[in-house]
Design an enzyme around this catalytic site. Sequence first.
Site, PDB file in Angstrom:
ATOM      1  N   LYS A  76      31.462  65.745  16.250  1.00 28.93           N
ATOM      2  CA  LYS A  76      30.046  65.636  16.611  1.00 28.93           C
ATOM      3  C   LYS A  76      29.902  65.683  18.134  1.00 28.93           C
ATOM      4  O   LYS A  76      30.717  65.097  18.860  1.00 28.93           O
ATOM      5  CB  LYS A  76      29.474  64.330  16.049  1.00 28.93           C
ATOM      6  CG  LYS A  76      27.965  64.160  16.227  1.00 28.93           C
ATOM      7  CD  LYS A  76      27.504  62.865  15.560  1.00 28.93           C
ATOM      8  CE  LYS A  76      26.005  62.658  15.705  1.00 28.93           C
ATOM      9  NZ  LYS A  76      25.548  61.419  15.029  1.00 28.93           N
ATOM     10  N   SER A 151      21.822  61.555  11.781  1.00 30.79           N
ATOM     11  CA  SER A 151      21.874  62.518  12.869  1.00 30.79           C
ATOM     12  C   SER A 151      23.115  63.416  12.861  1.00 30.79           C
ATOM     13  O   SER A 151      23.172  64.413  13.601  1.00 30.79           O
ATOM     14  CB  SER A 151      21.832  61.776  14.218  1.00 30.79           C
ATOM     15  OG  SER A 151      22.947  60.914  14.362  1.00 30.79           O
ATOM     16  N   SER A 175      23.611  57.459  10.050  1.00 32.83           N
ATOM     17  CA  SER A 175      23.737  58.832  10.551  1.00 32.83           C
ATOM     18  C   SER A 175      24.973  59.581  10.079  1.00 32.83           C
ATOM     19  O   SER A 175      25.076  60.787  10.294  1.00 32.83           O
ATOM     20  CB  SER A 175      23.703  58.838  12.083  1.00 32.83           C
ATOM     21  OG  SER A 175      22.401  58.611  12.552  1.00 32.83           O
TER      22      SER A 175
END
Length: 482
Positions: A76, A151, A175
């Site tokens: 990420k 997210s 997330s």
Amino acid sequence: MQFSSYEDLRPRLLAGEVSCEEVVRVYLERIERHGDDNIYLTVFRDEAIERAAALDRKLREGGEPGRLFGLPMAIKDNISMDGAPLTCASKMLEGYRSVYDATVIRRLFDEDAIFLGKTNMDEFAMGSSNENSAFGPVQNPFDPSRVPGGSSGGSAAAVAAGLCMVALGSDTGGSVRQPAGFCDVVGLKPTYGRISRYGLVAFASSFDQIGVLSHSSMDAALVLGVMAGSDPHDATSSSHAVSDYCSEVSGVSVKGLKIGVPKEFFNEGLNPDVSRVVLARLEELRLQGAELVDITLPKSDHAIAAYYVLVTAEASSNLARYDGARYGYRSAGATDLSSMYVESRTEGFGPEVKRRIMLGTYVLSSGYYDTYYKKAQQVRRVFQDRYREALSRVDVIAGPTSPFPPFGIGAKTADPLEMYLADVFTVPASIVGMPALSVPVGYDGENLPVGMHLICNFFEEGKLLGIARHMQRPVSRLNPAL
């Protein structure tokens, strides 16, 4: 050859039946074909091939393979890698390159993992749909018109679409888990402090945890075992002993397992298809020898209210460092120091980030601190006590990961409150700091993924992943085997 997990791939790599470079090239070709899905922000094509070739050479020369030898991973884009872009999917950090490795990156690299690239996300990890990225939304691999969750939507979509074998995400209030549920993969948020946060760009420091997304619980256990443990660079990392998670996963049995099912998680606001799929899977486990225990967790809806007070307050503080002076975006129209601060932040941050900064500044302001922030901290302690008590009577707490299936891109952007409620089932575990995960358990009437959310007691990640292994449906209908 068909490899649906690293558990399956590793012995073939070590036996020389397939090389690291062959595996990496297959993934890179897929990533190139899926460019329109906006899943990766950066691809380390040359570096990954070079790394794979070096690992193949190491094996040929008799070197000792690491625990993650040849594992193709995605990261990420809020986790630091020395020399690599670190954007947090924000205009504020566009073009910025990290100057050091996060602790997790160093530990994974030392065990011979291969990094394929950095994945898209909601800006500064603030969002539940991956629509808040400054570089555009990610498409759900099951339906390109729908969101992948957020997210960590890019990481979840990368695993689901077969663009990596395992991905790292970050989880503040769901997330990792919510996009895992939307993309039909396993998504683990460990106990707070189990994994070092050094090198993770901070959103809400007392909530943030690096998590793992994978196709199997065993793969997640293996990666967790490499990353877990105390770190002198992170004072909040725990010195609690790191378990042999893979052995613990294998040792979990369904027979006699006590599964707590809170009635508050199955109310009238829950999508009927989601409820049906989750309850049907729980009933199947009961028939296999598990015991379903009705429990109550009163005022569960208060968790999300307290959460958004606390995380916005912490975000307001953490994001104060982005001022256009030291690094990141600087407005070209600034005429003095004050206007540089104001215009750089106004132009550099997206709408959702600015909304949360303003909320956080408000709840920390004079006259409102006791009313909001202090009260929310008290609510947090109440939830910690309630969940600790509940888990003294059952092995695991189970419910839906999300109140609804993956929704259409743009469907909830006009109503921030409705978007915040996407995390209503994942936030409590973040409030209390306990380990939790989402595991795929089936599909709704439109053939969209449904995840089950599981919570165990502090530092029971091995047990949690072992339970998930029994609950998980067969490998996703989407996962393209290697």
